[in-house]
Design a protein around this motif. Structure first.
Motif, PDB file in Angstrom:
ATOM      1  N   LEU A 168      14.164  -9.645 -26.607  1.00 31.75           N
ATOM      2  CA  LEU A 168      14.821 -10.789 -27.146  1.00 31.75           C
ATOM      3  C   LEU A 168      15.957 -10.598 -27.563  1.00 31.75           C
ATOM      4  CD1 LEU A 168      14.174 -14.130 -27.219  1.00 31.75           C
ATOM      5  CD2 LEU A 168      13.293 -13.359 -29.664  1.00 31.75           C
ATOM      6  N   ALA A 218       9.172  -6.571 -27.671  1.00 29.69           N
ATOM      7  CA  ALA A 218       9.510  -8.010 -27.533  1.00 29.69           C
ATOM      8  C   ALA A 218      10.951  -8.426 -28.279  1.00 29.69           C
ATOM      9  CB  ALA A 218       8.380  -9.061 -28.096  1.00 29.69           C
ATOM     10  N   TYR A 219      10.960  -7.671 -29.584  1.00 33.04           N
ATOM     11  CA  TYR A 219      12.093  -8.085 -30.331  1.00 33.04           C
ATOM     12  C   TYR A 219      13.089  -7.522 -29.843  1.00 33.04           C
ATOM     13  CZ  TYR A 219      15.550  -7.925 -33.944  1.00 33.04           C
ATOM     14  OH  TYR A 219      16.708  -8.144 -34.772  1.00 33.04           O
ATOM     15  N   VAL A 230       3.730 -10.689 -24.747  1.00 30.62           N
ATOM     16  CA  VAL A 230       4.601 -11.767 -24.934  1.00 30.62           C
ATOM     17  C   VAL A 230       5.228 -11.856 -23.509  1.00 30.62           C
ATOM     18  CG1 VAL A 230       6.697 -12.446 -26.071  1.00 30.62           C
ATOM     19  CG2 VAL A 230       5.202 -11.158 -27.372  1.00 30.62           C
ATOM     20  N   ILE A 274      17.223 -17.045 -21.176  1.00 36.60           N
ATOM     21  CA  ILE A 274      15.743 -17.433 -21.417  1.00 36.60           C
ATOM     22  C   ILE A 274      15.641 -18.817 -21.433  1.00 36.60           C
ATOM     23  CG2 ILE A 274      13.999 -17.277 -23.314  1.00 36.60           C
ATOM     24  CD1 ILE A 274      15.144 -14.510 -24.000  1.00 36.60           C
ATOM     25  N   LEU A 275      14.485 -19.308 -20.439  1.00 35.75           N
ATOM     26  CA  LEU A 275      13.944 -20.632 -20.415  1.00 35.75           C
ATOM     27  C   LEU A 275      12.827 -20.822 -21.473  1.00 35.75           C
ATOM     28  CD1 LEU A 275      13.564 -21.171 -16.626  1.00 35.75           C
ATOM     29  CD2 LEU A 275      15.599 -21.598 -18.341  1.00 35.75           C
ATOM     30  N   ASP A 276      11.879 -19.720 -21.733  1.00 34.39           N
ATOM     31  CA  ASP A 276      10.905 -19.808 -22.593  1.00 34.39           C
ATOM     32  C   ASP A 276      10.208 -18.696 -22.844  1.00 34.39           C
ATOM     33  OD1 ASP A 276       8.828 -21.272 -23.939  1.00 34.39           O
ATOM     34  OD2 ASP A 276       7.963 -22.494 -22.367  1.00 34.39           O
ATOM     35  N   VAL A 277       9.380 -18.644 -24.229  1.00 29.38           N
ATOM     36  CA  VAL A 277       8.684 -17.182 -24.567  1.00 29.38           C
ATOM     37  C   VAL A 277       7.361 -17.758 -25.217  1.00 29.38           C
ATOM     38  CG1 VAL A 277       8.966 -15.259 -26.231  1.00 29.38           C
ATOM     39  CG2 VAL A 277      10.981 -16.564 -25.297  1.00 29.38           C
ATOM     40  N   THR A 278       6.317 -17.074 -24.675  1.00 30.91           N
ATOM     41  CA  THR A 278       5.174 -17.429 -25.478  1.00 30.91           C
ATOM     42  C   THR A 278       5.036 -16.883 -26.603  1.00 30.91           C
ATOM     43  OG1 THR A 278       4.053 -15.303 -24.392  1.00 30.91           O
ATOM     44  CG2 THR A 278       3.991 -17.474 -22.955  1.00 30.91           C
ATOM     45  N   GLU A 279       4.107 -17.736 -27.464  1.00 28.75           N
ATOM     46  CA  GLU A 279       3.777 -17.042 -28.980  1.00 28.75           C
ATOM     47  C   GLU A 279       2.880 -15.907 -28.504  1.00 28.75           C
ATOM     48  OE1 GLU A 279       4.438 -18.477 -32.015  1.00 28.75           O
ATOM     49  OE2 GLU A 279       5.899 -19.404 -31.001  1.00 28.75           O
ATOM     50  N   PHE A 294       8.112 -13.744 -21.307  1.00 27.09           N
ATOM     51  CA  PHE A 294       9.361 -14.026 -21.156  1.00 27.09           C
ATOM     52  C   PHE A 294       9.560 -14.969 -19.733  1.00 27.09           C
ATOM     53  CE2 PHE A 294      11.158 -12.378 -24.875  1.00 27.09           C
ATOM     54  CZ  PHE A 294      10.353 -11.164 -25.216  1.00 27.09           C
ATOM     55  N   ILE A 341       6.887 -24.613 -23.823  1.00 24.87           N
ATOM     56  CA  ILE A 341       8.177 -25.531 -23.763  1.00 24.87           C
ATOM     57  C   ILE A 341       8.447 -26.002 -22.221  1.00 24.87           C
ATOM     58  CG2 ILE A 341      10.632 -25.689 -23.973  1.00 24.87           C
ATOM     59  CD1 ILE A 341      10.044 -23.454 -26.423  1.00 24.87           C
TER      60      ILE A 341
END
Lengths: 263, 263
Positions: free
Chosen positions: A49, A45-46, A112, A61-66, A114, A74
């Motif tokens: 991202l 994921a890193y 994760v 990117i609009l949103d990323v889950t925890e 995206f 979001i």
């Protein structure tokens, strides 16, 4: 069953979650943004991202889950990203394995998700300004091309930018660039205008993905960064497991298209 | 010794690397962007990158090193982030430990360095449009305040937004908002205009960081997201080790301020 034509994004996601709607999402919830999905294990994921941060035009990117959560908190509070898309694709080691209507059964705690902006939003803005979007008028899929423009690499991820093409009449080219520039979160301004060879496209009539469209006399091919790029790049790194939406089956957010306008 | 007044960013970074310049960097290499530094171990880098992605106004990322590299390869090819800043701060478990002029001796292979945009760039744009920047005119540090506006949390990182304040005459407020909106990579448009109490600031004459400045009759306090936010938030999570630049001692990039203009 809810009336799909007037459903809110929340209602529509719930209908999809309950298996009541298994079709492409184009045209649903008009005015609301839809998004592309990429799901990867946390240990990738890193890099993904960072790749997106370095290549915001193809990878907005609009949103990323925890980690451990399936909620797009979001852009779609209350959503379940493992069930709220009508059709998913599963890739193992970079190879397509199967399509599923629900991936909650194979979801892992280290996944994760995206969500990436999609061109539906800027196409609506173009059409509202009386600029024809050819593939929509033709009822076909947008033509997409692999270019010679390398993305900035990040960790495990590297590869060329994929672009989508829309033919625009000469007198509307500047306007089309201006309109889409207002929407950086959904690919923004064109990355190239005119001669396809300049960006490594040998035959404009043979797209790498999607369908060819007619370029009429007096029209210029205009190219935008495409959301297929992050999927293609992620796949190229052959992650042990990766989930995406199936083409055309997108995630519907609570964000309205006009909320993306940067100015 | 090179003449510092006319040095290029590359020459200036080399002079700093060689210990020939150990002073604040304000005014150096006019027209070129300077950046704030945050260095964290890799295992915290994902959360910090996600925090920045979710909070782009206080945390505009200009560049991120690859794990194991000390080069800011995008904004300053050939640079050494462990030696090219005149003064660094070292924090352990969230506590300030020491200042160093060179951190190459304590650099670790798992460090990731984040460079964040700084308001120097938009202040230049304001002054070029004949808008006075009070703290620069006064020769003091910009006043900064902790607000009641919570950043969107990400993993280990959460906390309130820190803002900087510049008093602007009523007739120039809209212009100041427009000018800075063009520079989203250096904090962008204001986050608040007017009444400080609305964002939880009890006494405008008592900034949490920096120096108070005079607000003259006919002026409005205008607030911008501040690059101190990511440092404050990172520190709050008490990472075992974190490096930053010392306040005022920034990293000079090869990017020109006007390259940040989004439109």
């Amino acid at each position: 069953m809810i009336p799909f034509k007037t459903a809110t994004p929340t209602e529509m996601r719930l209908a999809i979650r309950n298996g009541e709607f298994v079709k492409p999402t184009a045209g649903l919830c008009p005015g609301y943004a839809q998004g592309n999905l990429v799901v990867l294990p946390k240990d990738l994921a890193y890099d993904f991202l960072l790749f997106s941060q370095r290549n915001p035009k193809p990878c907005p990117i609009l949103d990323v889950t925890e980690v451990g959560s399936r909620e797009m908190a979001i852009v779609a509070p209350g959503s379940d990203i493992a069930r709220d898309i009508p059709k998913y694709r599963v890739y193992e080691n970079g190879k397509f394995v199967q399509e599923l209507e629900d991936v909650s059964g194979i979801w892992r705690d280290d996944f994760v998700a995206f969500l990436l902006g999609c061109s539906f939003s800027f196409e609506a803005a173009l059409m509202q300004s009386n600029i024809e979007v050819r593939h929509i008028a033709a009822g076909s899929n947008v033509p997409m091309y692999i270019t010679n423009m390398e993305c900035r690499p990040a960790g495990a991820f590297s590869g060329p930018m994929v672009v989508s093409m829309r033919p625009i009449p000469y007198h509307q080219v500047v306007k089309a660039a201006q309109i889409t520039a207002r929407f950086p979160a959904v690919h923004g301004a064109p990355v190239h205008i005119g001669d396809p060879a300049q960006i490594g496209i040998k035959d404009i009539s043979k797209p790498d993905f999607g369908d060819a469209v007619e370029i009429k006399p007096g029209e210029v091919p205009v190219f935008w960064a495409c959301g297929v790029t992050p999927q293609a790049v992620a796949m190229q790194s052959k992650p042990p497991i990766m989930l995406t939406h199936a083409p055309g089956y997108m995630f519907i957010t609570d964000l309205q298209d006009h909320e993306f306008a940067a100015f």
